[in-house]
Each structure stands twice: as structure tokens, then as C-alpha cells.
Design an enzyme around this catalytic site. Structure first.
Site, PDB file in Angstrom:
ATOM      1  N   ARG A  66     -18.904  -4.019 103.617  1.00  0.00           N
ATOM      2  CA  ARG A  66     -19.500  -4.363 102.325  1.00  0.00           C
ATOM      3  C   ARG A  66     -19.801  -5.865 102.255  1.00  0.00           C
ATOM      4  O   ARG A  66     -20.831  -6.287 101.758  1.00  0.00           O
ATOM      5  CB  ARG A  66     -18.530  -3.983 101.208  1.00  0.00           C
ATOM      6  CG  ARG A  66     -19.074  -4.232  99.825  1.00  0.00           C
ATOM      7  CD  ARG A  66     -18.038  -3.945  98.759  1.00  0.00           C
ATOM      8  NE  ARG A  66     -17.490  -2.599  98.888  1.00  0.00           N
ATOM      9  CZ  ARG A  66     -18.143  -1.499  98.501  1.00  0.00           C
ATOM     10  NH1 ARG A  66     -19.352  -1.581  97.989  1.00  0.00           N
ATOM     11  NH2 ARG A  66     -17.579  -0.324  98.629  1.00  0.00           N
ATOM     12  N   HIS A 110     -24.867  -1.231  81.752  1.00  0.00           N
ATOM     13  CA  HIS A 110     -24.016  -0.043  81.883  1.00  0.00           C
ATOM     14  C   HIS A 110     -24.199   0.852  80.656  1.00  0.00           C
ATOM     15  O   HIS A 110     -24.152   0.354  79.524  1.00  0.00           O
ATOM     16  CB  HIS A 110     -22.551  -0.473  82.023  1.00  0.00           C
ATOM     17  CG  HIS A 110     -21.640   0.685  82.228  1.00  0.00           C
ATOM     18  ND1 HIS A 110     -21.487   1.306  83.454  1.00  0.00           N
ATOM     19  CD2 HIS A 110     -20.849   1.364  81.362  1.00  0.00           C
ATOM     20  CE1 HIS A 110     -20.630   2.309  83.329  1.00  0.00           C
ATOM     21  NE2 HIS A 110     -20.242   2.365  82.074  1.00  0.00           N
ATOM     22  N   THR A 142     -18.079  -9.607  87.203  1.00  0.00           N
ATOM     23  CA  THR A 142     -16.912 -10.225  87.824  1.00  0.00           C
ATOM     24  C   THR A 142     -16.364  -9.217  88.838  1.00  0.00           C
ATOM     25  O   THR A 142     -16.943  -8.140  89.025  1.00  0.00           O
ATOM     26  CB  THR A 142     -15.823 -10.528  86.770  1.00  0.00           C
ATOM     27  OG1 THR A 142     -15.427  -9.280  86.173  1.00  0.00           O
ATOM     28  CG2 THR A 142     -16.318 -11.488  85.705  1.00  0.00           C
ATOM     29  N   GLU A 175     -31.267   0.633  76.236  1.00  0.00           N
ATOM     30  CA  GLU A 175     -31.128  -0.193  77.442  1.00  0.00           C
ATOM     31  C   GLU A 175     -32.362  -1.058  77.627  1.00  0.00           C
ATOM     32  O   GLU A 175     -32.282  -2.242  77.955  1.00  0.00           O
ATOM     33  CB  GLU A 175     -30.940   0.690  78.685  1.00  0.00           C
ATOM     34  CG  GLU A 175     -29.635   1.455  78.712  1.00  0.00           C
ATOM     35  CD  GLU A 175     -29.388   2.133  80.046  1.00  0.00           C
ATOM     36  OE1 GLU A 175     -29.758   1.572  81.097  1.00  0.00           O
ATOM     37  OE2 GLU A 175     -28.831   3.242  80.048  1.00  0.00           O
TER      38      GLU A 175
HETATM   39  C1  GRF Z   1     -29.160   3.062  83.743  1.00  0.00           C
HETATM   40  O1  GRF Z   1     -28.660   4.069  82.893  1.00  0.00           O
HETATM   41  C2  GRF Z   1     -28.211   1.897  83.843  1.00  0.00           C
HETATM   42  O2  GRF Z   1     -27.518   1.657  82.656  1.00  0.00           O
HETATM   43  C3  GRF Z   1     -27.259   2.374  84.915  1.00  0.00           C
HETATM   44  O3  GRF Z   1     -28.065   3.041  85.845  1.00  0.00           O
HETATM   45  C4  GRF Z   1     -29.232   3.538  85.194  1.00  0.00           C
HETATM   46  C5  GRF Z   1     -30.412   2.976  85.920  1.00  0.00           C
HETATM   47  O4  GRF Z   1     -31.634   3.474  85.447  1.00  0.00           O
HETATM   48  N1  GRF Z   1     -26.532   1.256  85.485  1.00  0.00           N
HETATM   49  P1  GRF Z   1     -32.990   2.822  85.930  1.00  0.00           P
HETATM   50  O5  GRF Z   1     -32.991   2.872  87.467  1.00  0.00           O
HETATM   51  O6  GRF Z   1     -33.034   1.418  85.423  1.00  0.00           O
HETATM   52  O7  GRF Z   1     -34.061   3.680  85.347  1.00  0.00           O
END
Ligand code: GRF
Length: 205
Positions: A66, A110, A142, A175
Site C-alpha cells: 500500500r 462520505h 487523517t 453530496e
Molecule cells: C459517493 O457516495 C461518495 O460519498 C462515496 O462513494 C460514492 C462515490 O460516487 N465515497 P461517485 O463516484 O462520486 O459517483
């Protein structure tokens, strides 16, 4: 602050698209310097190229550890003078080399109200827990998974009869508003990290 973004993705890339659109609309004062996917088949790579952005794949399977993978990411990001890294559906744990190269300069989005439901399948976790409200969190990254200082949160209701999919769709709309807003806030400066919190810095009069 350096306004050159490096966006890391693994799939669909709808949050990447929200950043592209916010920049085009003048709501986000930034430049996307590079989009990097760990998967060749990520639809987000096509979105990036369609927007005229440099989009590359660095497959994680090509690296023994990683840390080796993270160091390769750091090289590519630094080569393009990236100032802020945006994880946008990047399905990899981020390790020390990346975090140390970009301290408090990595954002993640998230699909839950953290600290509730970190990790995978956050929307399913929310449905199974029976919560009445969920949402989205944008936070600084983090070493603690989904545990860094919170930058922006938006709540959405969980309706009777919701499935993980229907809740995910409702959260996704938020989002797409929350991520550009959080990036703009971080790039604007005037903040500091205190413990696990992001706080407004005191400015001289
Ligand atoms: C979103 O729901 C984000 O919150 C999570 O993964 C998903 C990604 O969706 N971390 P996209 O690839 O941006 O459409």
C-alpha cells in the site's frame, strides 16, 4: 492556498462531475490538475477526459505494498503541483505516505453523518440501524478511517420504505452540493485544526 486539485476516483465519478460543474459555473475557484483512478474501467475517467482534463489510471495491483502505491500517487500529484487532494469515491484506504505529503490537504466525501456509519456501505448501515436522518460528510483525511475533522455536513431524511439505494440517491444529491462547497471553504483558508475539529482562525482586526 494552492488551488490545484488532484481528484482520486475508483468508479462512477459523479462527485468529480460536481466539482467540474462547480468550477465551470464559477462557484468553485479551483483548477483540476489531474484525475487519478486506481481502476481502468472507472467511468469517471471518461467524464474527466470529456471535460478536457488529464485523467490517468494507476492500478494498485501493480504495486507490492500500500505504501508503494501511495508513494506513486504522491509522485504523480506533486509532479503536477497539486495543492489539495479530493477523494471522490476512491475505494482505497489512504496510508501514511499520502497523508504526510498532504497534511490537512486531503478531503474525502462520505455518505453518512459521521461519526455514524464509517466504512463501506454507509447507506445500508443507516437503513439497517433504522435511523430517521442521515446525510453526507466532507472531512479532512487523517489516519483514522472516516475520522478526520468535519468540514461540511448536510442531513437528509430517511423515509419509511427507503432502501439503501433510494437513500443513497437522496444523499447523492446533497453530496453534489456539499463537495464543491467544502473544497471552496478549505481553499479559502481562515481555518485551523484543533484536536479533531476544524475551527475558524481568529483573524487580526
Ligand atoms: C459517493 O457516495 C461518495 O460519498 C462515496 O462513494 C460514492 C462515490 O460516487 N465515497 P461517485 O463516484 O462520486 O459517483
Amino acid at each position: 492556498m494552492n488551488r490545484r486539485l488532484g481528484v482520486l476516483i475508483s468508479g462512477r465519478g459523479s462527485n468529480l462531475q460536481a466539482l467540474i460543474d462547480a468550477i465551470a459555473a464559477g462557484r468553485l475557484d479551483a483548477t483540476i490538475a489531474v484525475v487519478i483512478s486506481n481502476r481502468e474501467d472507472a467511468a469517471g475517467l471518461e467524464r474527466a477526459r470529456a471535460a478536457g482534463l488529464e485523467a490517468i489510471c494507476i492500478p494498485h495491483r501493480a504495486f507490492a505494498t500500500r505504501d508503494d502505491y501511495d508513494r506513486a500517487l504522491v509522485r504523480e500529484l506533486q509532479a503536477r503541483d497539486v495543492g489539495l487532494v479530493c477523494l471522490a469515491g476512491f475505494m482505497r484506504l489512504v496510508g501514511t505516505p499520502l497523508i504526510e505529503a498532504f497534511p490537512n490537504r486531503i478531503l474525502n466525501i462520505h455518505p453518512s453523518l459521521l461519526p455514524a456509519f464509517p466504512g463501506l456501505d454507509a447507506q445500508r448501515q443507516a437503513i439497517e440501524h433504522g435511523v430517521k436522518v442521515s446525510g453526507v460528510t466532507v472531512h479532512l483525511v487523517t489516519a483514522e478511517l472516516d475520522g478526520g475533522p468535519i468540514v461540511v455536513q448536510r442531513a437528509v431524511p430517511v423515509m419509511a420504505g427507503d432502501t439503501a439505494e433510494s437513500l443513497a440517491a437522496r444523499i447523492l444529491e446533497e453530496e453534489h452540493r456539499a463537495y464543491p462547497e467544502a473544497v471552496q471553504l478549505i481553499l479559502g483558508g481562515g481555518w485551523r485544526v484543533e484536536g479533531r475539529c476544524l475551527r475558524a482562525s481568529e483573524r487580526p482586526d
